[in-house]
Design a protein around this motif. Structure first.
Motif, PDB file in Angstrom:
ATOM      1  N   GLU A  66       0.829  -1.207   0.000  1.00 18.54           N
ATOM      2  CA  GLU A  66       0.000   0.000   0.000  1.00 18.54           C
ATOM      3  C   GLU A  66       0.867   1.262   0.000  1.00 18.54           C
ATOM      4  OE1 GLU A  66      -2.290  -0.849   3.434  1.00 18.54           O
ATOM      5  OE2 GLU A  66      -3.708  -2.164   2.363  1.00 18.54           O
ATOM      6  N   ASP A  67       1.974   1.226   0.705  1.00 16.54           N
ATOM      7  CA  ASP A  67       2.897   2.367   0.702  1.00 16.54           C
ATOM      8  C   ASP A  67       3.522   2.568  -0.678  1.00 16.54           C
ATOM      9  OD1 ASP A  67       2.373   2.814   3.363  1.00 16.54           O
ATOM     10  OD2 ASP A  67       4.206   1.863   4.106  1.00 16.54           O
ATOM     11  N   LEU A  68       3.844   1.456  -1.354  1.00 18.61           N
ATOM     12  CA  LEU A  68       4.391   1.550  -2.710  1.00 18.61           C
ATOM     13  C   LEU A  68       3.361   2.148  -3.671  1.00 18.61           C
ATOM     14  CD1 LEU A  68       6.341  -1.815  -3.206  1.00 18.61           C
ATOM     15  CD2 LEU A  68       7.326   0.477  -3.094  1.00 18.61           C
ATOM     16  N   CYS A  69       2.107   1.727  -3.520  1.00 20.13           N
ATOM     17  CA  CYS A  69       1.050   2.256  -4.388  1.00 20.13           C
ATOM     18  C   CYS A  69       0.907   3.760  -4.202  1.00 20.13           C
ATOM     19  CB  CYS A  69      -0.278   1.557  -4.094  1.00 20.13           C
ATOM     20  SG  CYS A  69      -0.337  -0.153  -4.662  1.00 20.13           S
ATOM     21  N   GLU A  70       0.992   4.213  -2.942  1.00 18.29           N
ATOM     22  CA  GLU A  70       0.910   5.645  -2.673  1.00 18.29           C
ATOM     23  C   GLU A  70       2.126   6.382  -3.244  1.00 18.29           C
ATOM     24  OE1 GLU A  70       0.453   8.715   1.137  1.00 18.29           O
ATOM     25  OE2 GLU A  70       0.263   6.549   1.428  1.00 18.29           O
ATOM     26  N   LYS A  71       3.302   5.803  -3.059  1.00 19.06           N
ATOM     27  CA  LYS A  71       4.531   6.429  -3.540  1.00 19.06           C
ATOM     28  C   LYS A  71       4.521   6.625  -5.047  1.00 19.06           C
ATOM     29  CE  LYS A  71       9.518   5.523  -3.895  1.00 19.06           C
ATOM     30  NZ  LYS A  71      10.610   4.568  -3.538  1.00 19.06           N
ATOM     31  N   HIS A  72       4.005   5.617  -5.761  1.00 23.00           N
ATOM     32  CA  HIS A  72       4.032   5.662  -7.229  1.00 23.00           C
ATOM     33  C   HIS A  72       2.702   6.137  -7.831  1.00 23.00           C
ATOM     34  CE1 HIS A  72       7.983   3.722  -7.670  1.00 23.00           C
ATOM     35  NE2 HIS A  72       7.643   2.957  -6.651  1.00 23.00           N
ATOM     36  N   ALA A  73       1.787   6.595  -6.965  1.00 27.54           N
ATOM     37  CA  ALA A  73       0.465   7.038  -7.425  1.00 27.54           C
ATOM     38  C   ALA A  73      -0.181   5.978  -8.315  1.00 27.54           C
ATOM     39  CB  ALA A  73       0.572   8.375  -8.167  1.00 27.54           C
ATOM     40  N   PHE A  74      -0.089   4.726  -7.859  1.00 25.98           N
ATOM     41  CA  PHE A  74      -0.601   3.590  -8.630  1.00 25.98           C
ATOM     42  C   PHE A  74      -2.085   3.428  -8.321  1.00 25.98           C
ATOM     43  CE2 PHE A  74      -1.214  -1.075  -9.241  1.00 25.98           C
ATOM     44  CZ  PHE A  74      -0.833  -1.151 -10.573  1.00 25.98           C
ATOM     45  N   ASN A  75      -2.935   3.679  -9.299  1.00 25.60           N
ATOM     46  CA  ASN A  75      -4.374   3.696  -9.050  1.00 25.60           C
ATOM     47  C   ASN A  75      -5.143   2.628  -9.816  1.00 25.60           C
ATOM     48  OD1 ASN A  75      -4.161   4.727 -11.607  1.00 25.60           O
ATOM     49  ND2 ASN A  75      -4.992   6.762 -11.118  1.00 25.60           N
ATOM     50  N   VAL A  76      -4.470   1.582 -10.269  1.00 22.08           N
ATOM     51  CA  VAL A  76      -5.169   0.469 -10.914  1.00 22.08           C
ATOM     52  C   VAL A  76      -5.966  -0.280  -9.842  1.00 22.08           C
ATOM     53  CG1 VAL A  76      -4.870  -1.760 -12.051  1.00 22.08           C
ATOM     54  CG2 VAL A  76      -3.543   0.207 -12.808  1.00 22.08           C
ATOM     55  N   SER A  77      -7.274  -0.336 -10.019  1.00 22.15           N
ATOM     56  CA  SER A  77      -8.149  -0.943  -9.017  1.00 22.15           C
ATOM     57  C   SER A  77      -7.867  -2.445  -8.864  1.00 22.15           C
ATOM     58  CB  SER A  77      -9.615  -0.732  -9.421  1.00 22.15           C
ATOM     59  OG  SER A  77     -10.464  -1.369  -8.504  1.00 22.15           O
ATOM     60  N   HIS A  78      -7.682  -2.892  -7.621  1.00 21.38           N
ATOM     61  CA  HIS A  78      -7.459  -4.311  -7.345  1.00 21.38           C
ATOM     62  C   HIS A  78      -7.826  -4.599  -5.900  1.00 21.38           C
ATOM     63  CE1 HIS A  78      -3.695  -2.352  -6.110  1.00 21.38           C
ATOM     64  NE2 HIS A  78      -3.525  -3.347  -5.265  1.00 21.38           N
ATOM     65  N   ARG A  79      -8.058  -5.873  -5.622  1.00 19.38           N
ATOM     66  CA  ARG A  79      -8.394  -6.313  -4.275  1.00 19.38           C
ATOM     67  C   ARG A  79      -7.235  -7.110  -3.702  1.00 19.38           C
ATOM     68  NH1 ARG A  79     -12.655 -10.776  -4.276  1.00 19.38           N
ATOM     69  NH2 ARG A  79     -13.571  -9.322  -5.762  1.00 19.38           N
TER      70      ARG A  79
END
Length: 228
Positions: A66-79
């Motif tokens: 989750e921290d990596l997703c925030e860092k890279h502004a990764f917004n591909v929806s996934h569960r």
């Protein structure tokens, strides 16, 4: 109007990455400026923007991801789904997270970011027709079978294939297959499916779709990204 089969992709990334070295699991290592997993998820989203993506990780890695997703502004929806004690159980957890019984599901190694969109497309189309679609590639090298005494025997490589992922299935059938108890010969999802007595349908994979396992694989990954 014929109802569209819903598509799911279970991305399995439970490995510790010990062969890669270092403290960061291989699925989180950067290639081309992004963690490996993000490249993999992007491939399936590019195939179909409406696909349902399920990422299976050890629960201890959720916060890091989750921290990596925030860092890279990764917004591909996934569960996010918690992994199990083995790949079999991780896939089973992913399947159990899908409430629906009908549809198509691709099961893919998180550290195979170079699967082609053509292979993904064909895997869903063929699984819809035949129940399963397993990506494979021919062998390039000669092979020999070695027995327990070290005696080797030539084998015709034309009779063998290297198995990749995605391994794509009709959802109802692969869910039923994963109700089985885990067996030592379940080396992939196709063997679980085959254990039900169902024929495995093969499709052509792509040679670049390697499983990133060693530091040399990362070098090759960066080469492939830079080549584009």
């Amino acid at each position: 109007m014929v109802k569209r089969n819903e598509k799911y992709a279970i991305i399995v990334a439970g490995g510790a990455g010990v062969r890669m070295g270092g403290e960061i699991p291989k699925q989180f290592l950067p290639i081309g400026g992004l963690p490996v997993l993000m490249h993999t998820l992007n491939k399936f989203k590019a195939h179909d923007a409406a696909i349902h993506l399920i990422l299976v990780l050890p629960e201890s890695q959720f916060k890091y991801w989750e921290d990596l997703c925030e860092k890279h502004a990764f917004n591909v929806s996934h569960r996010l789904v918690e992994g199990g004690s083995s790949r079999f159980n991780s896939v089973k957890n992913g399947l159990n997270s899908i409430a629906e019984e009908n549809g198509l599901v691709a099961i893919h190694d998180g550290v195979r970011p170079f699967v082609s969109e053509e292979v993904i497309q064909e895997s869903f189309a063929e699984a819809d027709l035949y129940g399963s679609a397993i990506a494979v590639v021919p062998l390039k090298d000669s092979i020999r079978k070695v027995d327990t005494n070290g005696i080797s025997q030539f084998k015709n490589r034309d009779a063998f294939r290297l198995v990749q992922t995605p391994q794509t299935f009709q959802l109802k059938k692969i869910k039923a297959a994963f109700l089985s108890d885990e067996e030592p010969f379940f080396t992939d999802d196709a063997t679980v499916y085959e254990n039900m007595g169902w024929e495995v349908h093969l499709i052509a994979g792509n040679q670049e779709n390697i499983k990133l396992t060693t530091p040399e694989d990362l070098d090759y990954a960066n080469y492939l990204l830079n080549r584009k």
